[in-house]
Scaffold this active site. Structure first.
Site, PDB file in Angstrom:
ATOM      1  CB  ALA A  71      -0.936  -0.007   1.206  1.00  0.00           C
ATOM      2  CB  THR A  72       4.034   2.244   1.675  1.00  0.00           C
ATOM      3  OG1 THR A  72       3.556   2.048   3.005  1.00  0.00           O
ATOM      4  CG2 THR A  72       4.969   3.441   1.654  1.00  0.00           C
ATOM      5  CG  ASN A 151      -3.272   3.191  10.649  1.00  0.00           C
ATOM      6  OD1 ASN A 151      -3.808   4.220  10.263  1.00  0.00           O
ATOM      7  ND2 ASN A 151      -2.064   3.183  11.183  1.00  0.00           N
ATOM      8  CD  GLN A 179      -5.040  -1.643   9.156  1.00  0.00           C
ATOM      9  OE1 GLN A 179      -5.692  -2.642   9.433  1.00  0.00           O
ATOM     10  NE2 GLN A 179      -3.728  -1.602   9.337  1.00  0.00           N
ATOM     11  CB  SER A 200      -1.309  -3.893   1.814  1.00  0.00           C
ATOM     12  OG  SER A 200       0.016  -4.348   1.765  1.00  0.00           O
ATOM     13  CB  ALA A 201      -1.747  -9.370  -0.038  1.00  0.00           C
ATOM     14  CG  HIS A 202       0.904  -7.234   5.115  1.00  0.00           C
ATOM     15  ND1 HIS A 202       1.141  -6.877   6.428  1.00  0.00           N
ATOM     16  CD2 HIS A 202       0.947  -6.087   4.395  1.00  0.00           C
ATOM     17  CE1 HIS A 202       1.329  -5.574   6.496  1.00  0.00           C
ATOM     18  NE2 HIS A 202       1.218  -5.072   5.284  1.00  0.00           N
ATOM     19  CB  THR A 242      10.940  -9.104 -12.115  1.00  0.00           C
ATOM     20  OG1 THR A 242      12.020  -8.778 -12.989  1.00  0.00           O
ATOM     21  CG2 THR A 242      10.580 -10.578 -12.272  1.00  0.00           C
ATOM     22  CB  CYS A 325       4.415   2.964   9.673  1.00  0.00           C
ATOM     23  SG  CYS A 325       3.216   4.206  10.185  1.00  0.00           S
TER      24      CYS A 325
END
Length: 393
Positions: A71-72, A151, A179, A200-202, A242, A325
Site C-alpha cells: 500500500a505504501t 489503522n 485496513q 495490501s495483501a498482508h 519483475t 510504521c
C-alpha cells in the site's frame, strides 16, 4: 503467544500458502517471458489473481488493478502521480490529520515541491466533518485523499458520501482502504465511485510485499497517472519491474478466500474484550467508541498506565501502541492527538486488533492479564496515588 496485532500484519492463511508454493518451485518462470511455457504459466497465474481481486471488489475491468509492493508504494504512485500530471489544472490536495504516515509524509514532500495541502481536523470520535470537507474545496483542488478505516482506532469514514462530494466538484478521490478490506463487508467499487484506491495483501491473511493500486477507467476524462517506477512495460508501463508471482497469486487467493461471517464472529469477540476490560479496570476509555469502527479494532486509553510499560509486562501477548510504521518514535500517536487526547493520555493508549484466528479463550486470558498488570502498575505508581487522592487529574 496470543497475537492481537492484526492491524500490523496477519498470519498467512494455509489455503493461501498452498496456492503460492508451486510458483516458487515448479512454475517459476518470469511472467513477462511469455515466449515459453513457464513464463506463460506465471503470466496466466497473475491474470487469474487480477480477476479474483476484481471480483472481490466488484471491479468491472481487472486491468484497472496495478500490482505494487504494498500500500505504501501505491499511495506514493497515486499522490505523486496525480500531483505531477494535474499540476497545470491545480496544486491543491485535501487529506486528513489522522491519515496513515505514508499519506501524510508523501503530502509533506509534495508541499516542498509546490503543492498546497489541507489537513482536515477530526471530531473527538475520529470522524471528519463533511461540511468542513466541502468548505476546504477550492478551484485549485485536484485530489481528495481519505482512508476508509483508521489503522489505529478503526474509525470509519463515510467514503460513499466523500465520493459523491468529489463527483459533484469534479475532483479525483483517492482512498486508502488498506485496513478496511478483509475486515468488514466487501467493498463494492461498482457502487462507490472511488477513482483510486490502494490495498495490501498482508492485512487479510495474504503474503507481505504485495499490494495494488486501483485506477478507475473512465469513459470520459481518463485518469492520468505519472509512473513512480520506470524501467519496463509491466502494468501498462505504470509500474516497471519483475512480477512477484507467488505473492500476487497469494494476494488473489487471500481475497477470494475471505468469508464475511468470520468478521461477525470477530466483532463479537472484540465487544467481549472491551466489556471485560471496562468492567475490570477503572478509568479506562475506548477511543472512537461512538463512531462506526472496524469490527476487529480496539484502541484503549488506560489512565496513568504507560502503554510501553504495560506491553513490557505482558511479553506473551502481542499488541501495540499504534501503527507499526511509527514504532521507535518518541512522539505520541498523531491520530489520538488529533482526536483531542493530551500527549500523556496518548502515551497511555494501546491498540488491540483481532483476526479470524482469535479465540474466545484467548480474549478471556488477555482481559485477565491486562487487568492484573494494570493493577500491579498502578499499585507501584506515585502518579496513580496522587490521582486517587485527587491531587492531580
Amino acid at each position: 503467544m496470543i497475537y492481537l496485532d492484526n492491524n500490523a500484519t496477519t498470519r498467512i492463511d494455509e489455503h493461501v500458502l498452498n496456492a503460492m508454493m508451486p510458483y516458487f518451485r515448479e512454475s517459476y518462470g518470469n511472467a513477462s517471458s511469455t515466449q515459453h511455457r513457464l513464463g506463460r504459466q506465471s503470466n496466466e497465474a497473475i491474470q487469474l489473481a487480477r480477476q479474483q481481486i476484481a471480483r472481490a471488489l466488484k471491479i468491472q475491468d481487472p486491468n484497472e488493478l496495478i500490482f505494487t509492493s504494498g500500500a505504501t508504494e501505491a499511495i506514493n504512485i497515486a499522490l505523486k502521480g496525480v500531483a505531477t500530471r494535474y499540476h497545470s489544472i491545480g496544486n491543491h490536495i485535501i487529506t486528513c490529520q489522522t491519515e496513515h504516515k505514508a499519506v501524510l509524509e508523501t503530502c509533506a514532500q509534495l508541499e516542498k515541491e509546490g503543492c498546497r495541502v489541507t489537513y482536515l481536523p477530526v471530531l473527538a470520535n475520529g470522524q471528519i466533518d463533511l461540511a468542513q470537507l466541502r468548505e476546504a474545496i477550492t478551484p485549485e483542488t485536484i485530489l481528495i485523499s481519505l482512508m476508509t478505516a483508521n489503522n489505529e482506532t478503526g474509525v470509519l469514514h463515510p467514503i460513499a458520501d466523500i465520493a459523491q462530494i468529489c463527483q459533484q466538484h469534479g475532483i479525483l478521490f483517492f482512498c486508502d482502504a488498506t485496513q478496511y478490506i478483509g475486515k468488514q463487508n466487501a467493498l463494492d467499487l461498482a457502487q462507490i465511485p472511488v477513482d483510486l484506491l490502494c490495498l495490501s495483501a498482508h492485512k487479510f491473511h495474504g503474503p507481505k510485499g504485495v499490494g495494488a493500486l486501483y485506477i478507475r477507467r473512465r469513459k470520459s476524462k481518463p485518469i492520468q497517472i505519472e509512473p513512480l517506477i520506470v524501467g519496463g512495460n509491466q502494468e501498462g508501463a505504470l509500474r516497471g519491474g519483475t512480477y512477484n508471482v507467488p505473492a500476487i497469486v497469494g494476494f488473489g487467493a487471500a481475497l477470494e478466500h475471505l468469508q464475511a461471517e468470520e468478521w461477525k464472529t470477530v466483532a463479537t469477540l472484540r465487544d467481549y474484550l472491551e466489556t471485560s476490560l471496562l468492567e475490570s479496570i477503572p478509568h479506562i476509555s475506548i477511543n472512537g467508541a461512538d463512531a462506526p469502527r472496524l469490527s476487529n479494532t480496539s484502541n484503549l486509553t488506560i489512565k496513568h498506565v504507560l502503554a510501553t510499560e504495560l506491553i513490557s509486562r505482558l511479553p506473551d501477548i502481542a499488541f501495540s501502541t499504534g501503527s507499526a510504521c511509527v514504532v521507535g518514535s518518541a512522539a505520541p500517536s498523531h491520530v489520538l492527538i488529533a482526536m483531542g487526547l493530551s500527549e500523556d493520555m496518548a502515551r497511555c493508549s494501546i491498540r488491540l486488533s483481532l483476526s479470524k484466528y482469535t479465540t474466545r479463550e484467548e480474549i478471556a486470558e488477555v482481559a485477565k492479564q491486562i487487568a492484573n498488570a494494570v493493577k500491579k502498575i498502578r499499585a507501584q505508581s506515585p502518579v496513580w496515588m496522587l490521582f486517587e487522592k485527587g491531587l492531580i487529574d
